[in-house]
Design an enzyme around this catalytic site. Structure first.
Site, short mmCIF file in Angstrom:
data_model
loop_
_atom_site.label_atom_id
_atom_site.label_comp_id
_atom_site.label_asym_id
_atom_site.label_seq_id
_atom_site.Cartn_x
_atom_site.Cartn_y
_atom_site.Cartn_z
N GLU A 270 45.72 43.15 34.05
CA GLU A 270 45.60 41.99 33.17
C GLU A 270 44.82 42.32 31.90
O GLU A 270 43.94 41.58 31.48
CB GLU A 270 44.96 40.82 33.92
CG GLU A 270 45.80 40.37 35.11
CD GLU A 270 45.25 39.13 35.83
OE1 GLU A 270 44.03 38.87 35.74
OE2 GLU A 270 46.05 38.44 36.47
N ASP A 349 48.11 36.21 44.72
CA ASP A 349 46.88 35.83 44.04
C ASP A 349 46.26 34.58 44.65
O ASP A 349 46.26 33.52 44.02
CB ASP A 349 47.19 35.59 42.55
CG ASP A 349 45.92 35.58 41.71
OD1 ASP A 349 44.85 35.86 42.26
OD2 ASP A 349 46.02 35.30 40.51
N GLU A 377 40.30 28.20 43.01
CA GLU A 377 41.20 28.24 41.84
C GLU A 377 42.55 27.60 42.14
O GLU A 377 43.03 26.76 41.38
CB GLU A 377 41.40 29.69 41.40
CG GLU A 377 42.38 29.83 40.26
CD GLU A 377 42.54 31.27 39.78
OE1 GLU A 377 41.88 32.18 40.33
OE2 GLU A 377 43.33 31.49 38.84
C1 BDP Z 1 43.27 35.53 39.09
C2 BDP Z 1 42.51 34.69 38.13
C3 BDP Z 1 41.91 35.47 36.99
C4 BDP Z 1 41.19 36.68 37.53
C5 BDP Z 1 42.10 37.49 38.40
C6 BDP Z 1 41.40 38.66 39.09
O1 BDP Z 1 43.38 33.70 37.62
O2 BDP Z 1 41.07 34.62 36.27
O3 BDP Z 1 40.69 37.45 36.49
O4 BDP Z 1 42.60 36.71 39.42
O5 BDP Z 1 41.26 38.61 40.30
O6 BDP Z 1 43.38 34.79 40.26
O7 BDP Z 1 41.02 39.62 38.45
#
Ligand code: BDP
Length: 660
Positions: A270, A349, A377
Site C-alpha cells: 500500500e 483484510d 475497522e
Molecule cells: C487495512 C487498513 C489500513 C492499514 C492496513 C494495514 O485499512 O488502514 O494500513 O490494513 O494493515 O485494514 O497495513
C-alpha cells in the site's frame, strides 16, 4: 495503582481488588517488576484499609514470592493453598506480576477453593500494535482506524508530556497478559520515521512507563530510513553502507531503551517502501533489519500484508487473497531466527468472516505471528457491539493440516499473537465501553489460545462490572452475556453475507457500500450479477486460491458442495437459487439473516435498557447512545443489502416481507 480521575477503570475497578486489599499479603523478591507488585498490593490495602481487619504484620493470607527452581518458565507462576495461606511463586518477576493479576481474577476463590495450579503463557509474544500517528495525518487523523479518541502516546506532534495514562494502560494490559506494544503506525510517515533516530528519547519516555508492567516497546520503521534519515542514496539491503546504517541505528535505540523489543515493518505494501525497489526479496529486507537487531536480542516483525492494490477488476486471474502466500511461501526457511513474519488471520483484510490465511500453515521453517484486529475497522467501528473473541477463537483452533495437525494457536508459538489496538484517550479507553472486552479477550487468548471465549466473557464481566456488588447480580450477568456473546454473528448477519466481505463505504469503511469497491483496483470484489454472486477461487475454474491450502481444506474449499456455508461466497460464484447446507437458497439466506440481524440488535438494545439500574450511569449512557447508532446502521445495512439483491436477482422474499 493509579485510579485516574474521569477515566473508566475498565477491568481493574477498585472492587476487583477487594479480595487482595482486605487480606494480609507479603511480597518477597527484588527488581522493578516485583516492586510493581508491591505497589499494587500497597494500593489495594490503602483502598480497603477500613475494612481490612488485619494488622498486616502478624499473619499472611497471600504470599507472592520469587522462588528459584520452579518449573513455570518465563512469565509463568504457580499457585498453591497451604493451610490458610495462598502462595504464588515465580522464577521470573514478570511471572509474579502475572500471578498477582491471576489472584485478582480469582478474587475470593484464590483464598478458598483454588486447587494447586501452574500457569504459563502458551505464546511468548503477546503484542498490541498501535496504528498511532505522532502528527495528525490529513486523512487518517491521529490514530489510523482509531475509534476511541486520540492517541494515548502522542499529541500535537510529540510524545505526550503527561504519561500517567500510559502507565494506567500498561497496568490494564499486564492484567490481561499482554507483554509487547508497538507505539506507532505501520504506515510510517515522515514525522514518525524520525522516532527511530533523533526522536528516540520520546519513545524511551513511553517505554519507561510500560516496562514496570513487563511490556516491551516496539517501533514501526520505514524501510527507506537510510535514505530518509541517513542521507544515503539507497536503502538496498545488500549495500554495505545501508547495513552499517541499520546496525548503528539499532545500537542507538538500545542505548536509550535497553529492553527494546524490535521493529515492525510494512514494506512494499500500500505504498510503503520496501526491498522490491532494489530488486531484493522480502527475506533480504527482513534479514537486513534482523541482523541489525540481533546483537541486542531484538526481533523484526515483517508484515505479510502485501498485495497489488492497483489490480484490474476485470482480470479474474489476479486475486488479492492469493497474494501473501504467493509472495512468502517461496521464501520459507530464508528468514533469520529473529525475524517474524506477521500474517493477518485471513487472506484479505480483517473482514467479519474470512477463511484462515493459508500462509500460517504453510511456512514450517519461518517464525509466524498471527495478526488480529481489535480496532473494529470492518466490524462496526466501536459504534456497534461486536465481541470478537469467538471469531478469534475459531481462527486459533483451526487446524491447517486437518484434525491430526497442530492448530493455529500452536503454530503461532514461533512468533506470537498480535492485535491492532482498539484503545485511545477516550475516557472509556475503547469508545464503546463494551469494546473493552475485545482488548481483554485478546490478551487472554494470547496467553491461552484454547481458552473458552464464553468463559473469558464471564471473567471480564466479573472484573469489570463486579456483579456481586450490585442489587441483582443474576440479571446483570445474564444481560451482559446476552448482549455480547453472539454479537459477532449478529453483526455478520446484517452486513456482507456468507464470507463475501467488504461491501463497505470506501475509504473510511463504515456503513454499507455494496459496490463500494466493486470496480476499484483494491481487489475486493463480490462479483454479484443478475444470476449469482461470489468469487470463484477454486482450482478447477477460478483463481486457484483454494489450492493454497493443504488437504483436507484444499478439497473442502474446492467445491460449493463441500465448502462450509459461511465461506461459500468467498470461494465460489453461485446462482442465487443455490441451496446451502442449511437448506435455504443463497438469496433467501441473505434476506433472512438481514432481517434477523436487525431483530437481534433491537433485542440487545432492549436488554441493555433493562440494565439501567445496575450499571454505572456514565457507562450505561454511553452504551445506550451507541445502540441507537447500531440500530440505525443495522437497518441501513439490511435495507441496502436486501434491496440490492432483490433488484439484482428479481427473486422475491419467500417471507413476503417489505424490502425497501
Ligand atoms: C487495512 C487498513 C489500513 C492499514 C492496513 C494495514 O485499512 O488502514 O494500513 O490494513 O494493515 O485494514 O497495513
Amino acid at each position: 495503582m493509579t485510579q485516574l480521575l474521569d477515566v473508566d477503570p475498565a477491568w481493574l475497578p477498585d472492587e476487583a481488588l477487594r479480595a487482595v486489599g482486605t487480606r494480609p499479603v507479603q511480597v518477597l523478591g527484588d527488581g522493578p517488576l516485583v516492586d510493581t507488585v508491591r505497589h499494587e498490593v500497597a494500593a489495594a490495602h490503602a483502598k480497603f484499609a477500613a475494612e481490612a481487619g488485619h494488622s498486616g504484620a502478624v499473619s499472611c493470607d497471600l504470599l507472592l514470592r520469587i522462588a528459584d527452581g520452579g518449573d513455570a518458565g518465563p512469565e509463568g507462576f504457580t499457585l498453591e493453598r497451604d493451610g490458610s495461606r495462598t502462595t504464588v511463586a515465580a522464577t521470573d518477576p514478570a511471572g509474579l506480576l502475572h500471578g498477582f493479576f491471576h489472584v485478582v481474577r480469582l478474587g475470593d476463590a484464590a483464598f478458598t477453593a483454588a486447587p494447586a495450579q501452574t500457569h504459563r503463557p502458551a505464546l511468548a509474544l503477546r503484542m498490541l500494535d498501535h496504528w498511532d500517528n505522532v502528527a495528525v495525518h490529513p486523512v487518517m487523523g491521529q490514530v489510523e482506524r482509531g475509534y476511541a479518541g486520540g492517541s494515548l502516546f502522542w499529541r500535537d506532534g510529540r510524545a505526550r508530556g503527561d504519561l500517567a495514562r500510559v502507565r494506567a494502560y500498561a497496568r490494564l494490559l499486564a492484567a490481561c497478559g499482554i507483554n509487547a506494544l508497538g507505539v506507532n503506525n505501520v504506515n510510517v510517515h515522515e514525522t514518525e520515521a524520525h522516532l527511530l533516530t533523533d526522536r528516540i528519547d520520546e519513545v524511551a519516555a513511553i517505554a519507561r512507563e510500560l516496562s514496570p508492567y513487563g511490556i516491551r516497546v516496539h517501533l514501526s520503521v520505514s524501510f527507506a530510513a537510510p535514505v530518509l534519515l541517513g542521507g544515503l542514496d539507497t536503502a538496498d539491503p545488500h549495500d554495505a553502507a545501508v547495513r552499517a546504517w541499520w546496525r548503528e541505528a539499532a545500537e542507538h535505540v538500545y542505548t536509550h531503551i535497553p529492553d527494546f523489543g524490535g521493529f515492525v515493518v510494512k514494506a512494499d505494501s500500500e505504498g510503503q517502501p520496501g526491498p522490491f525497489a532494489h530488486g531484493r526479496s522480502h527475506a533480504d529486507g527482513a534479514n537486513l533489519l534482523a541482523d541489525a537487531l540481533a546483537p541486542h536480542g531484538g526481533t523484526v516483525h515483517w508484515r505479510a500484508f502485501v498485495y497489488d492494490h492497483r489490480q484490474d477488476w476485470r482480470d479474474r486471474t489476479t486475486d488479492r487473497a492469493r497474494a501473501a502466500y504467493d509472495h512468502f511461501a517461496p521464501l520459507d526457511g530464508r528468514f533469520r531466527d529473529n525475524a517474524i513474519l506477521q500474517v493477518k488471520h485471513g487472506p484479505m483484510d480483517f473482514q467479519v468472516r474470512e477463511p484462515v490465511s493459508p500462509v500460517i500453515g504453510a511456512l514450517s521453517r519461518t517464525r509466524v505471528a498471527v495478526e488480529l484486529q481489535a480496532t473494529q475497522e470492518y466490524t462496526g467501528q466501536q459504534r456497534h457491539v461486536c465481541a470478537l473473541a469467538p471469531a478469534w477463537s475459531e481462527v486459533l483452533r483451526f487446524r491447517p493440516d486437518g484434525a491430526d495437525g497442530p492448530d493455529i494457536g500452536r503454530l503461532a508459538r514461533g512468533g506470537g499473537l498480535v492485535a491492532v489496538s482498539n484503545a485511545g484517550d477516550d475516557p472509556f479507553w475503547t469508545g464503546h465501553p463494551l469494546a473493552q472486552f475485545n482488548l481483554y479477550a485478546f490478551g487472554r487468548l494470547a496467553w491461552q489460545p484454547d481458552a473458552d471465549p464464553d468463559a473469558l466473557l464471564d471473567e471480564w464481566i466479573e472484573l469489570t462490572f463486579t456483579p456481586d456488588r450490585c442489587a441483582d447480580p443474576a440479571r446483570l450477568r445474564s444481560g451482559l452475556r446476552a448482549v455480547l456473546r453472539d454479537s459477532w454473528t449478529t453483526y455478520e448477519k446484517y452486513t456482507a453475507p456468507l464470507g463475501s466481505g467488504f461491501m463497505v463505504q470506501p475509504g473510511h469503511h463504515y456503513g454499507p457500500g455494496i459496490d463500494g469497491y466493486e470496480y476499484s483496483p483494491w481487489g475486493t470484489y463480490h462479483f454479484a450479477d443478475r444470476d449469482g454472486i461470489g468469487v470463484d477461487r477454486s482450482l478447477a475454474t477460478g483463481t486457484g486460491y483454494a489450492a493454497q491450502y493443504a488437504k483436507p481444506w484444499s478439497e473442502t474449499y474446492e467445491t460449493p458442495e463441500s465448502c462450509p456455508d459461511e465461506l461459500l461466497l468467498f470461494f465460489h460464484h453461485v446462482p442465487y437459487g443455490h441451496r446451502l447446507h442449511s437448506g435455504k437458497t443463497v438469496i433467501q439466506h441473505i434476506y433472512d439473516t438481514h432481517f434477523e440481524g436487525v431483530e437481534e440488535v433491537e433485542a440487545a438494545r432492549r436488554t441493555w435498557q433493562s440494565l439501567a439500574d445496575l450499571v454505572a450511569p456514565a457507562r450505561h449512557r454511553r452504551v445506550a447512545e451507541r445502540y441507537e447508532e447500531q440500530l440505525r446502521g443495522a437497518r441501513e445495512w439490511r435495507d441496502q443489502v436486501n434491496s440490492y439483491f432483490l433488484r439484482k436477482s428479481g427473486v422475491p422474499d419467500a417471507g413476503g416481507r417489505r424490502i425497501h
